[in-house]
Write a protein that holds these residues in place. Sequence first.
Motif, PDB file in Angstrom:
ATOM      1  N   PHE A  83      15.015  14.841 -15.014  1.00  0.00           N
ATOM      2  CA  PHE A  83      14.942  15.608 -16.261  1.00  0.00           C
ATOM      3  C   PHE A  83      13.911  14.977 -17.203  1.00  0.00           C
ATOM      4  O   PHE A  83      13.129  15.683 -17.849  1.00  0.00           O
ATOM      5  CB  PHE A  83      16.323  15.684 -16.912  1.00  0.00           C
ATOM      6  N   SER A  84      13.902  13.640 -17.259  1.00  0.00           N
ATOM      7  CA  SER A  84      12.944  12.974 -18.160  1.00  0.00           C
ATOM      8  C   SER A  84      11.508  13.224 -17.686  1.00  0.00           C
ATOM      9  O   SER A  84      10.599  13.389 -18.514  1.00  0.00           O
ATOM     10  CB  SER A  84      13.234  11.480 -18.275  1.00  0.00           C
ATOM     11  N   LYS A  85      11.309  13.268 -16.361  1.00  0.00           N
ATOM     12  CA  LYS A  85       9.957  13.552 -15.849  1.00  0.00           C
ATOM     13  C   LYS A  85       9.537  14.968 -16.229  1.00  0.00           C
ATOM     14  O   LYS A  85       8.397  15.234 -16.581  1.00  0.00           O
ATOM     15  CB  LYS A  85       9.920  13.402 -14.319  1.00  0.00           C
ATOM     16  N   PHE A  86      10.492  15.881 -16.156  1.00  0.00           N
ATOM     17  CA  PHE A  86      10.206  17.262 -16.538  1.00  0.00           C
ATOM     18  C   PHE A  86       9.836  17.342 -18.033  1.00  0.00           C
ATOM     19  O   PHE A  86       8.858  17.988 -18.417  1.00  0.00           O
ATOM     20  CB  PHE A  86      11.417  18.150 -16.211  1.00  0.00           C
ATOM     21  N   LEU A  87      10.618  16.624 -18.854  1.00  0.00           N
ATOM     22  CA  LEU A  87      10.325  16.599 -20.303  1.00  0.00           C
ATOM     23  C   LEU A  87       8.910  16.065 -20.546  1.00  0.00           C
ATOM     24  O   LEU A  87       8.140  16.636 -21.322  1.00  0.00           O
ATOM     25  CB  LEU A  87      11.284  15.636 -21.001  1.00  0.00           C
ATOM     26  N   GLN A  90       6.311  18.563 -19.638  1.00  0.00           N
ATOM     27  CA  GLN A  90       6.252  19.668 -20.603  1.00  0.00           C
ATOM     28  C   GLN A  90       5.596  19.247 -21.911  1.00  0.00           C
ATOM     29  O   GLN A  90       5.106  20.083 -22.668  1.00  0.00           O
ATOM     30  CB  GLN A  90       7.662  20.207 -20.884  1.00  0.00           C
ATOM     31  N   MET A  91       5.603  17.916 -22.156  1.00  0.00           N
ATOM     32  CA  MET A  91       4.985  17.443 -23.397  1.00  0.00           C
ATOM     33  C   MET A  91       3.501  17.804 -23.426  1.00  0.00           C
ATOM     34  O   MET A  91       2.925  17.995 -24.493  1.00  0.00           O
ATOM     35  CB  MET A  91       5.182  15.934 -23.547  1.00  0.00           C
ATOM     36  N   LEU A  92       2.909  17.938 -22.238  1.00  0.00           N
ATOM     37  CA  LEU A  92       1.491  18.332 -22.174  1.00  0.00           C
ATOM     38  C   LEU A  92       1.313  19.743 -22.721  1.00  0.00           C
ATOM     39  O   LEU A  92       0.291  20.074 -23.304  1.00  0.00           O
ATOM     40  CB  LEU A  92       0.981  18.288 -20.727  1.00  0.00           C
ATOM     41  N   GLU A  93       2.329  20.575 -22.510  1.00  0.00           N
ATOM     42  CA  GLU A  93       2.260  21.954 -23.020  1.00  0.00           C
ATOM     43  C   GLU A  93       2.642  22.011 -24.496  1.00  0.00           C
ATOM     44  O   GLU A  93       2.422  22.995 -25.167  1.00  0.00           O
ATOM     45  CB  GLU A  93       3.192  22.864 -22.214  1.00  0.00           C
ATOM     46  N   GLY A  94       3.340  20.948 -24.947  1.00  0.00           N
ATOM     47  CA  GLY A  94       3.701  20.864 -26.361  1.00  0.00           C
ATOM     48  C   GLY A  94       4.986  21.566 -26.747  1.00  0.00           C
ATOM     49  O   GLY A  94       5.439  21.479 -27.892  1.00  0.00           O
TER      50      GLY A  94
END
Length: 152
Positions: A83-87, A90-94
């Motif tokens: 889940f943390s890797k997914f977060l 997604q941070m790249l998408e903002g």
Amino acid sequence: MYIEIIIPGKLSKHLRDAFDFYLGKIKRFAKVKVTFIKLGGDLNKLSRGVILKNEAKEILSKIKGRKFVLLDLFGKQIDSLEFSKFLDMQMLEGEIVFVIGGPLGVDEQLRRLSLKRISLSKFTFTHEMVLILLLEQIFRGFKIINNEKYHY
Ligand SMILES: C[S@@+](CC[C@H](N)C(=O)[O-])C[C@H]1O[C@@H](n2cnc3c(N)ncnc32)[C@H](O)[C@@H]1O
């Protein structure tokens, strides 16, 4: 990072402290908006299918075409590291939008449209409990991403 969580209903009084607690914890990592939408109707007057469709319509009107992750009993079970890797990704998408179903579940349309479906376990939780569990996992995810002590 902007995180929006869309959920039918209102938060019960007994969960408000936990809600405020985790929102407070997350705020240094991300801006979180929780959007409560109205329940799709009364089960004494409408069928479950109609209620789920009403809720899906309202949820989609808030999503406005954005990608979203559905919290779903029948989704994929992942662990906190994944889940943390997914977060992190997604941070790249903002932005990330999460959707939690109402007390009766979710309409199939939301399952079809979702980017990803996540199950927190095989247990069925109330939608409100799922909101609190999700907030804690978001906080845990940021602590993992930032190599801070919390996840053991
Ligand atoms: C009370 S549950 C609805 C149960 C309903 N039988 C169903 O099929 O979804 C309300 C909502 O909470 C979320 N939920 C409950 N337990 C969950 C779990 N173990 N994992 C992920 N989401 C869950 C889902 O979004 C679900 O739609």
